[in-house]
Design a protein around this motif. Structure first.
Motif, mmCIF file in Angstrom:
data_model
loop_
_atom_site.group_PDB
_atom_site.id
_atom_site.type_symbol
_atom_site.label_atom_id
_atom_site.label_comp_id
_atom_site.label_asym_id
_atom_site.label_seq_id
_atom_site.Cartn_x
_atom_site.Cartn_y
_atom_site.Cartn_z
ATOM 1 N N THR A 55 -4.222 -0.470 6.267
ATOM 2 C CA THR A 55 -5.084 -0.809 5.169
ATOM 3 C C THR A 55 -4.939 0.334 4.171
ATOM 4 O O THR A 55 -4.806 1.445 4.588
ATOM 5 N N ARG A 56 -5.371 -0.291 3.123
ATOM 6 C CA ARG A 56 -5.212 0.785 2.137
ATOM 7 C C ARG A 56 -6.225 1.944 2.433
ATOM 8 O O ARG A 56 -6.208 3.149 1.928
ATOM 9 N N SER A 57 -7.301 1.621 3.208
ATOM 10 C CA SER A 57 -8.398 2.607 3.322
ATOM 11 C C SER A 57 -8.198 3.449 4.498
ATOM 12 O O SER A 57 -9.005 4.143 5.017
ATOM 13 N N GLN B 235 0.096 -4.843 3.635
ATOM 14 C CA GLN B 235 -1.365 -5.045 4.192
ATOM 15 C C GLN B 235 -1.392 -5.873 5.140
ATOM 16 O O GLN B 235 -0.659 -6.706 5.407
ATOM 17 N N ALA C 253 0.732 -1.040 0.210
ATOM 18 C CA ALA C 253 0.122 -0.118 -0.001
ATOM 19 C C ALA C 253 0.898 1.135 0.043
ATOM 20 O O ALA C 253 2.063 1.195 0.714
ATOM 21 N N THR D 52 -7.418 6.315 7.195
ATOM 22 C CA THR D 52 -7.616 8.052 7.082
ATOM 23 C C THR D 52 -6.315 8.696 7.471
ATOM 24 O O THR D 52 -5.407 8.184 7.962
#
Length: 158
Positions: free
Chosen positions: A129-131, A43, A21, A133
Motif C-alpha cells: 500500500t501507498r501508506s 497496489q 506506488a 510505514t
C-alpha cells in the motif's frame, strides 16, 4: 458488464504507470558512497477482477520495459531514465511508451540525483500500500529478497 482482466499482451498504459506506488530513500553502497534508492510496487487489488497473477504480469511488463534483472545476478545498468521536474519531484521513463511516472522525492534525494548520484531501482512483484510505514517497507524488501520477488537495476539522470 465487467470482465476478468486478461494477462495476454499487456502494454504499458498511462493508467498502469499511474497505479504504481513509489518509495525513495538514501542508502550507502558497499563502497561507502551514497546511493539513491527507488522502489516501484503494485497496489493491492481493488476488486475481485484484479488477481495477484494479473498484478504480477503487469509488474513483469514494467520490469521488461526497464530492463531490470533478478537479484541472483548483478543489477544491470538500465541507462539514464530519471529527469528532475521540481526540487522535490522526478519523472521515470519506460521503453515502449511516451508516459512517465512522476515520483515525489525529498529535496536531498533530488539534490543528489542532480549531482549524478547513481540510483538503485527496485521493482517488487507483490502489492504494497501507498501508506506503508518504513518498518513495513523494510519487511517487504527483506521478504521479497528471500523469496526472489524483487527485480533490480541501476539508473541515473537523463
Amino acid at each position: 458488464m465487467l470482465t476478468h482482466a486478461s494477462t495476454r499482451s499487456l502494454t504499458i498504459s498511462a493508467g498502469l504507470i499511474a497505479s504504481l506506488a513509489t518509495v525513495t530513500w538514501l542508502d550507502t553502497a558497499p563502497t561507502g558512497a551514497t546511493l539513491c534508492c527507488l522502489l516501484l510496487v503494485p497496489q493491492p487489488p481493488r476488486s475481485r477482477y484484479e488477481s495477484q497473477t494479473v498484478a504480477e504480469q503487469r509488474m513483469r511488463t514494467i520490469a521488461e520495459a526497464l530492463h531490470l534483472g533478478p537479484a541472483t545476478e548483478p543489477p544491470p545498468d538500465i541507462g539514464p531514465r530519471l529527469r528532475p521536474i521540481t526540487p522535490t519531484e522526478v519523472a521515470l521513463s519506460f521503453d515502449s511508451t511516451p508516459y512517465r511516472k512522476r515520483i515525489p522525492a525529498g529535496r536531498s534525494w533530488t539534490l543528489l540525483l542532480g549531482r549524478r548520484t547513481p540510483v538503485a531501482l527496485v521493482l517488487g512483484l507483490d502489492p504494497l500500500t501507498r501508506s506503508a510505514t518504513p518498518a513495513e517497507i523494510d519487511s517487504y524488501l527483506d521478504l521479497g529478497t528471500l523469496r526472489q520477488r524483487l527485480l533490480f537495476g541501476h539508473t541515473r539522470t537523463e
